[in-house]
Design a protein around this motif. Structure first.
Motif, PDB file in Angstrom:
ATOM      1  N   MET A  66      31.071  -1.583 -27.585  1.00 45.65           N
ATOM      2  CA  MET A  66      31.647  -1.190 -26.320  1.00 45.65           C
ATOM      3  C   MET A  66      32.241   0.205 -26.471  1.00 45.65           C
ATOM      4  N   SER A  67      31.959   1.065 -25.523  1.00 50.22           N
ATOM      5  CA  SER A  67      32.398   2.443 -25.596  1.00 50.22           C
ATOM      6  C   SER A  67      33.302   2.781 -24.410  1.00 50.22           C
ATOM      7  N   TRP A  68      34.611   2.727 -24.610  1.00 51.91           N
ATOM      8  CA  TRP A  68      35.571   3.043 -23.557  1.00 51.91           C
ATOM      9  C   TRP A  68      35.980   4.499 -23.690  1.00 51.91           C
ATOM     10  N   GLN A  69      35.839   5.242 -22.601  1.00 50.81           N
ATOM     11  CA  GLN A  69      36.105   6.670 -22.610  1.00 50.81           C
ATOM     12  C   GLN A  69      37.006   7.064 -21.437  1.00 50.81           C
ATOM     13  N   ARG A  70      37.738   8.154 -21.610  1.00 49.63           N
ATOM     14  CA  ARG A  70      38.522   8.704 -20.505  1.00 49.63           C
ATOM     15  C   ARG A  70      37.558   9.223 -19.442  1.00 49.63           C
ATOM     16  N   THR A  71      38.059   9.404 -18.233  1.00 48.60           N
ATOM     17  CA  THR A  71      37.218   9.770 -17.091  1.00 48.60           C
ATOM     18  C   THR A  71      36.340  10.985 -17.365  1.00 48.60           C
ATOM     19  N   SER A  72      36.920  12.065 -17.853  1.00 48.35           N
ATOM     20  CA  SER A  72      36.133  13.284 -18.055  1.00 48.35           C
ATOM     21  C   SER A  72      35.020  13.072 -19.079  1.00 48.35           C
ATOM     22  N   ASP A  73      35.306  12.366 -20.166  1.00 48.21           N
ATOM     23  CA  ASP A  73      34.294  12.107 -21.189  1.00 48.21           C
ATOM     24  C   ASP A  73      33.213  11.157 -20.674  1.00 48.21           C
ATOM     25  N   ALA A  74      33.629  10.129 -19.938  1.00 48.34           N
ATOM     26  CA  ALA A  74      32.664   9.174 -19.387  1.00 48.34           C
ATOM     27  C   ALA A  74      31.734   9.875 -18.395  1.00 48.34           C
ATOM     28  N   ALA A  75      32.309  10.688 -17.513  1.00 42.79           N
ATOM     29  CA  ALA A  75      31.496  11.397 -16.523  1.00 42.79           C
ATOM     30  C   ALA A  75      30.480  12.303 -17.205  1.00 42.79           C
ATOM     31  N   GLU A  76      30.905  12.995 -18.245  1.00 42.40           N
ATOM     32  CA  GLU A  76      29.993  13.873 -18.973  1.00 42.40           C
ATOM     33  C   GLU A  76      28.864  13.074 -19.608  1.00 42.40           C
ATOM     34  N   GLN A  77      29.195  11.963 -20.243  1.00 38.97           N
ATOM     35  CA  GLN A  77      28.167  11.135 -20.883  1.00 38.97           C
ATOM     36  C   GLN A  77      27.185  10.563 -19.871  1.00 38.97           C
ATOM     37  N   LEU A  78      27.672  10.292 -18.662  1.00 35.70           N
ATOM     38  CA  LEU A  78      26.827   9.710 -17.617  1.00 35.70           C
ATOM     39  C   LEU A  78      26.080  10.774 -16.804  1.00 35.70           C
ATOM     40  N   GLY A  79      26.473  12.030 -16.953  1.00 33.56           N
ATOM     41  CA  GLY A  79      25.816  13.105 -16.222  1.00 33.56           C
ATOM     42  C   GLY A  79      26.201  13.161 -14.753  1.00 33.56           C
ATOM     43  N   ILE A  80      27.424  12.737 -14.438  1.00 32.43           N
ATOM     44  CA  ILE A  80      27.919  12.766 -13.062  1.00 32.43           C
ATOM     45  C   ILE A  80      29.306  13.408 -13.048  1.00 32.43           C
ATOM     46  N   SER A  81      29.813  13.690 -11.860  1.00 34.23           N
ATOM     47  CA  SER A  81      31.144  14.281 -11.763  1.00 34.23           C
ATOM     48  C   SER A  81      32.218  13.204 -11.883  1.00 34.23           C
ATOM     49  N   ARG A  82      33.415  13.638 -12.238  1.00 34.28           N
ATOM     50  CA  ARG A  82      34.545  12.706 -12.302  1.00 34.28           C
ATOM     51  C   ARG A  82      34.801  12.096 -10.925  1.00 34.28           C
ATOM     52  N   ASP A  83      34.674  12.920  -9.869  1.00 35.31           N
ATOM     53  CA  ASP A  83      34.910  12.419  -8.519  1.00 35.31           C
ATOM     54  C   ASP A  83      33.894  11.349  -8.132  1.00 35.31           C
ATOM     55  N   THR A  84      32.644  11.559  -8.483  1.00 35.50           N
ATOM     56  CA  THR A  84      31.612  10.554  -8.193  1.00 35.50           C
ATOM     57  C   THR A  84      31.936   9.251  -8.900  1.00 35.50           C
ATOM     58  N   LEU A  85      32.334   9.346 -10.145  1.00 36.02           N
ATOM     59  CA  LEU A  85      32.679   8.151 -10.908  1.00 36.02           C
ATOM     60  C   LEU A  85      33.820   7.399 -10.240  1.00 36.02           C
ATOM     61  N   LYS A  86      34.862   8.111  -9.854  1.00 36.03           N
ATOM     62  CA  LYS A  86      36.015   7.466  -9.231  1.00 36.03           C
ATOM     63  C   LYS A  86      35.684   6.902  -7.850  1.00 36.03           C
ATOM     64  N   ARG A  87      34.784   7.548  -7.111  1.00 34.85           N
ATOM     65  CA  ARG A  87      34.394   7.033  -5.788  1.00 34.85           C
ATOM     66  C   ARG A  87      33.686   5.696  -5.880  1.00 34.85           C
ATOM     67  N   ARG A  88      33.112   5.391  -7.032  1.00 36.11           N
ATOM     68  CA  ARG A  88      32.378   4.133  -7.210  1.00 36.11           C
ATOM     69  C   ARG A  88      33.278   2.967  -7.595  1.00 36.11           C
ATOM     70  N   MET A  89      34.587   3.216  -7.726  1.00 36.60           N
ATOM     71  CA  MET A  89      35.536   2.144  -8.036  1.00 36.60           C
ATOM     72  C   MET A  89      35.643   1.193  -6.851  1.00 36.60           C
ATOM     73  N   GLU A  90      35.754  -0.111  -7.117  1.00 37.46           N
ATOM     74  CA  GLU A  90      35.831  -1.102  -6.050  1.00 37.46           C
ATOM     75  C   GLU A  90      37.006  -0.854  -5.114  1.00 37.46           C
ATOM     76  N   VAL A  91      38.112  -0.362  -5.634  1.00 31.89           N
ATOM     77  CA  VAL A  91      39.290  -0.111  -4.786  1.00 31.89           C
ATOM     78  C   VAL A  91      39.062   1.060  -3.840  1.00 31.89           C
ATOM     79  N   ARG A  92      37.979   1.793  -4.057  1.00 37.07           N
ATOM     80  CA  ARG A  92      37.620   2.908  -3.181  1.00 37.07           C
ATOM     81  C   ARG A  92      36.309   2.629  -2.448  1.00 37.07           C
ATOM     82  N   GLY A  93      35.934   1.366  -2.394  1.00 44.76           N
ATOM     83  CA  GLY A  93      34.733   0.967  -1.664  1.00 44.76           C
ATOM     84  C   GLY A  93      33.454   0.974  -2.477  1.00 44.76           C
TER      85      GLY A  93
END
Length: 71
Positions: free
Chosen positions: A1-28
């Motif tokens: 399991m690879s748990w990363q901070r937002t900026s590192d996770a976004a970089e590894q996934l090739g998406i922006s931090r904002d895109t990642l956060k928009r996909r959170m269930e609490v944000r719809g």
């Protein structure tokens, strides 16, 4: 399991931090707390992300979207 901070996770996934956060269930979005991300103990704590699970969730959504487009 690879748990990363937002900026590192976004970089590894090739998406922006904002895109990642928009996909959170609490944000719809479809990423679930405890499975795809974890909140820290305070409002200002970093969010950590399970990169492998997030990647799988994005893949499933992509497959679903392509299937629906071809129907």
């Amino acid at each position: 399991m690879s748990w990363q901070r937002t900026s590192d996770a976004a970089e590894q996934l090739g998406i922006s931090r904002d895109t990642l956060k928009r996909r959170m269930e609490v944000r719809g979005g479809f990423l679930e707390n405890g499975q795809h991300y974890s909140l820290g103990p305070s409002k200002n704590s970093s969010i950590t992300w399970n990169v492998d699970r997030v990647r799988d969730a994005f893949n499933k959504r992509g497959l679903q979207a392509r299937k629906e487009a071809n129907s």
